[in-house]
Structures are given as C-alpha cells and as structure tokens.
Design a protein around this motif. Structure first.
Motif, short mmCIF file in Angstrom:
data_model
loop_
_atom_site.label_atom_id
_atom_site.label_comp_id
_atom_site.label_asym_id
_atom_site.label_seq_id
_atom_site.Cartn_x
_atom_site.Cartn_y
_atom_site.Cartn_z
N PRO A 114 0.77 -1.30 0.16
CA PRO A 114 -0.03 0.18 -0.04
C PRO A 114 0.98 1.28 0.12
O PRO A 114 1.86 1.28 0.52
CB PRO A 114 -0.90 -0.38 1.37
N SER B 264 -0.96 -10.10 4.18
CA SER B 264 -0.64 -8.58 3.89
C SER B 264 -0.01 -8.24 2.54
O SER B 264 -0.22 -7.32 2.17
CB SER B 264 0.40 -8.30 4.88
N HIS C 175 -2.42 -6.82 -0.36
CA HIS C 175 -3.18 -5.52 -0.45
C HIS C 175 -1.87 -4.50 -1.02
O HIS C 175 -1.29 -4.20 -0.55
CB HIS C 175 -3.46 -5.18 0.60
N LEU D 249 -5.49 -0.18 1.06
CA LEU D 249 -5.99 -0.71 2.22
C LEU D 249 -7.37 -0.05 2.48
O LEU D 249 -8.14 -0.34 3.63
CB LEU D 249 -5.19 -0.67 3.65
N THR E 216 1.43 -2.46 8.48
CA THR E 216 0.14 -2.52 8.01
C THR E 216 -0.83 -1.91 9.04
O THR E 216 -1.92 -1.37 8.71
CB THR E 216 -0.18 -3.97 7.69
N LEU F 183 -3.53 1.09 8.52
CA LEU F 183 -5.14 0.70 8.89
C LEU F 183 -5.49 1.85 10.21
O LEU F 183 -6.70 2.44 9.90
CB LEU F 183 -5.26 -0.66 9.43
#
Length: 423
Positions: free
Chosen positions: A42, A159, A162, A165, A185, A189
């Motif tokens: 991400p 993980s 992605h 996210l 991560t 988030l």
C-alpha cells in the motif's frame, strides 16, 4: 533459442538481466517490472532497509538508488526511510537503462527439453532457452497459518495481497504477526480510521533501534560495523560474505536462515503502533470460522488460557516460506527433479544452479544456502554477478558454448533498453 531466460522482473531479475546483458548473453526477461512493489504494497509504506543497501545491481554500479533520488531531488539519506513508491519508480528507471526490453507477459509453465528449456507464456507463445534463471520473488511462497486456511479471501487475506487498504476504512481488522509487515500494515489501517489490533505469539514486540550515525569514531565502527542488514559483525557477515556463508554446515545454514533477523518493527513505526493499535500479545490462533461479525478467532495464550475474538477481517502478515512444491510454474517432472533441503527449499550450488543443469534460482528460495541477505535487496548484487558467471560456465560447457561473446557486446539486434510497454 536464447542463451538465458530470466523469469521475474523484480530487483533480483532485473539485476541478473543487467549483468547478463553486459556479458553479451542473448537473453529475454519475462515479468511485470517491480510488480510486488507496485501492486502488493500500500501507499504510505517505506523501505525498512537503508537507502544505500537497497540498490539494484548493474556491473558498473552507475544506477544506484541514491543516484536516482539525487536526480529527482528526493532524499536518500542514512537513517531516513525511502517510500516504497519511490523505490518502485527507481526499479522501472533501472530497467529502462540497464535491461534489454522487458517482456511483461507471465510465464505459466516451464519444462525441460533436450538442450535446454521451454516456456509457455500466458498468451500461448512458446519460448526456448538454453538456461533459465528463476527470480520469482516472494509471492509464490505466501504463508498463512493452517488455522485460517479454510476461510475465503473475503474474510482472510495475506498482507502481500493488498496494494490498497482503503476497503477496510471504518471496519474492524485483526492483523496477525509481529514483524514489520504486520506492524506497518496495522499503523496504516489505524491511521485511516480502521479499528485495528495486532495479534502475535510473542509476549512483546521487538523494535529495531535508530541506526547509529554513518560517520562515527573508528573504534565504534570497528566494534559494530554498518552493513546492509544492520550493525554488527554477524550482520556484516550475512550481508557481505554470502559465498562464505554457503560453506557453513547445512544444518547451521538452515537454522540461521530460520532464526536470524527475526520479526521486528522499524524504529520509525513504533509510535504509530503503540497506543493507536490494540495489542493482543502472547496469543496464537487455534481455530477460525465465519461468524455474523465476519470471523471468530479462538486463541490460546502462552499460559494455556483461551480466548475468543470477533473481527471483521483477518490479515495474516505471516511471511513467506520458500518451498520447492510452491514453484507452480514448473511442470511436475521438472519440479520433482529438484533436490531440496530439509526445510523444503531447492538446493543450489555455488553459482545458484539447481540440481537440474541449466536451471538457476535467485532470491528468497536461495536463503537457506546463501544466507539472510537473500531475503533482501541487499543480496541482489552478489546473486547477479555469481549467477551470470555460472550461466556462462554452463553455456561454455554445452553444445555451441564457443559462441558466447565477450562481455560488453551490443544488445541483441532489434532490441533496445526499456520496458516492453515503452518500446
């Protein structure tokens, strides 16, 4: 028939291709350049490795990450993490300047044939080569705990699945793992408004320290030298002497590869996790099933106590396991012909050649032979130089070996440096 087919266009594949092109080999590179970095991480993530330890490898050392960053006014200083998107762009720049046109098609099948190998691309074309270098990265080796394996992707994901996210904004997500992937991560988030928790087996999280200054008194450097894998002589050995690492007894190599540089978060993500993210440490998932909330997790603590947790989605940041059986693009006969180490990874020799003559391996799959550096970009330079030397040796030993040109020959007629989409 090509001299060398490179399967994969990440840091290892592109580095190998750069050295092979400079050596005058007739080669083809297949794969989407820097795909893992572009599609499976991400925005907002950073490289954990230092910028000076994150360069792809060309024979003259002219296309380093700091060179790319300097030309664009982007900082690439010791102790300052580099954004993943900058690193991905750097890889594309490297490919344009150092690699014959990359064919972005994927290989779906590789099989051995008399005199070499035959590959089938996703659109049905057959290509033939005398040697092959597999640089497939980490995506074939995704590891998800068995307790979660019965749930579909709408409830459980890895993980690495992605690149974005945002779908989890406003939801409840549990991240399993205690390493950098899990912690970064979780931070991303939480920062977008997701209710986030980290569930890990370790009783406490491990954090890497802020790296010491690059310029230090000589006696401090002598006691704990900088290396691409961190400070200290042990890390220096792993980073700088993979050829010597290979000479260690096999059980020692496998043990070190499994245990060295264990799960830990970078110093710059710590404040983004501790406080904003719920931590459920010292717990392991024993079972999981779908529920009205999404997923019901049963866990057991280190002291034997059990607990139950309801969450909307589980992201397993549980790493990768490089096993021979997961090399699905190899046909059954070729895969069965690969000798394997006790941990299931393919055995390779001093030049990264597998037990199948002419089939070379690179990257994570070679870590149990050449050490922890093969889990990082740090290992790409040693791999590229050593593997291409092995390919030249293999070609020289086979039919027509005398036709290999001297290093520095022009690229194959009709090809030009660049990405397939830009030719």
């Amino acid at each position: 028939m090509y001299d060398l087919l490179v399967v994969g266009a990440g840091p290892y594949g592109l580095s190998i291709a750069s050295h092979a092109a400079a050596a005058g080999l007739d080669l083809r590179v297949l794969g989407r350049p820097m795909a893992s970095w572009r599609d499976h991480m991400p925005r907002g993530m950073f490289l954990k490795s230092e910028p000076w330890a994150s360069s792809l490898s060309d024979p003259e050392g002219r296309r380093r990450l700091e060179t790319y960053c300097a030309g664009r006014g982007v900082p690439a200083r010791h102790g300052e993490p580099v954004p993943v998107e900058v690193f991905a762009s750097y890889g594309l720049w490297f490919a344009r300047h150092c690699v014959p046109g990359v064919d972005e098609r994927m290989v779906v099948r590789l099989r051995a044939r008399p005199g070499g190998f035959e590959t089938l691309t996703g659109d049905g074309e057959v290509l033939r080569a005398r040697t092959v270098a597999l640089a497939v990265g980490v995506m074939p080796f995704v590891e998800v705990p068995s307790a979660l394996s019965g749930l579909g992707p709408e409830l459980v994901s890895h993980s690495s699945h992605h690149g974005d996210l945002s779908r989890f904004r406003g939801r409840d997500v549990t991240v399993i793992g205690g390493g950098q992937a899990a912690l970064e991560t979780a931070a991303l988030l939480a920062e977008q408004g997701t209710r986030t928790r980290v569930l890990a087996r370790a009783p406490e999280l491990a954090w890497n320290d802020v790296p010491p200054a690059w310029e230090r008194p000589w006696w401090r450097s002598a006691r704990a030298p900088h290396s691409g894998l961190g400070c200290g002589w042990r890390n220096w050995f792993y980073a700088e002497r993979p050829g010597l690492f290979r000479r260690l007894p096999e059980p020692t190599r496998v043990r070190i590869t499994a245990d060295a540089l264990g799960p830990a978060g970078a110093w710059w993500v710590r404040d983004r996790v501790e406080g904003p993210v719920e931590l459920m440490l010292g717990h392991e998932v024993t079972s999981a099933r779908a529920s009205a909330a999404g997923v019901r997790l049963d866990t057991v603590g280190r002291d034997g106590t059990t607990a139950r947790l309801e969450t909307g989605h589980v992201i397993a940041a549980t790493g990768f396991r490089a096993r021979r059986e997961r090399l699905g693009l190899l046909d059954d006969e070729l895969r069965a012909g690969l000798a394997a180490l006790p941990d299931g990874s393919p055995a390779v020799g001093r030049d990264f050649e597998s037990s199948v003559p002419g089939l070379f391996m690179a990257g994570l799959v070679t870590a149990s032979v050449f050490g922890p550096a093969m889990r990082f970009v740090q290992g790409a330079g040693f791999t590229a130089e050593t593997l291409v030397r092995g390919v030249r040796r293999r070609l020289g030993a086979g039919p027509g070996g005398g036709r290999i040109p001297a290093p520095g020959r022009a690229l194959r007629q009709g090809s030009a440096p660049g990405l397939g989409a830009e030719r």
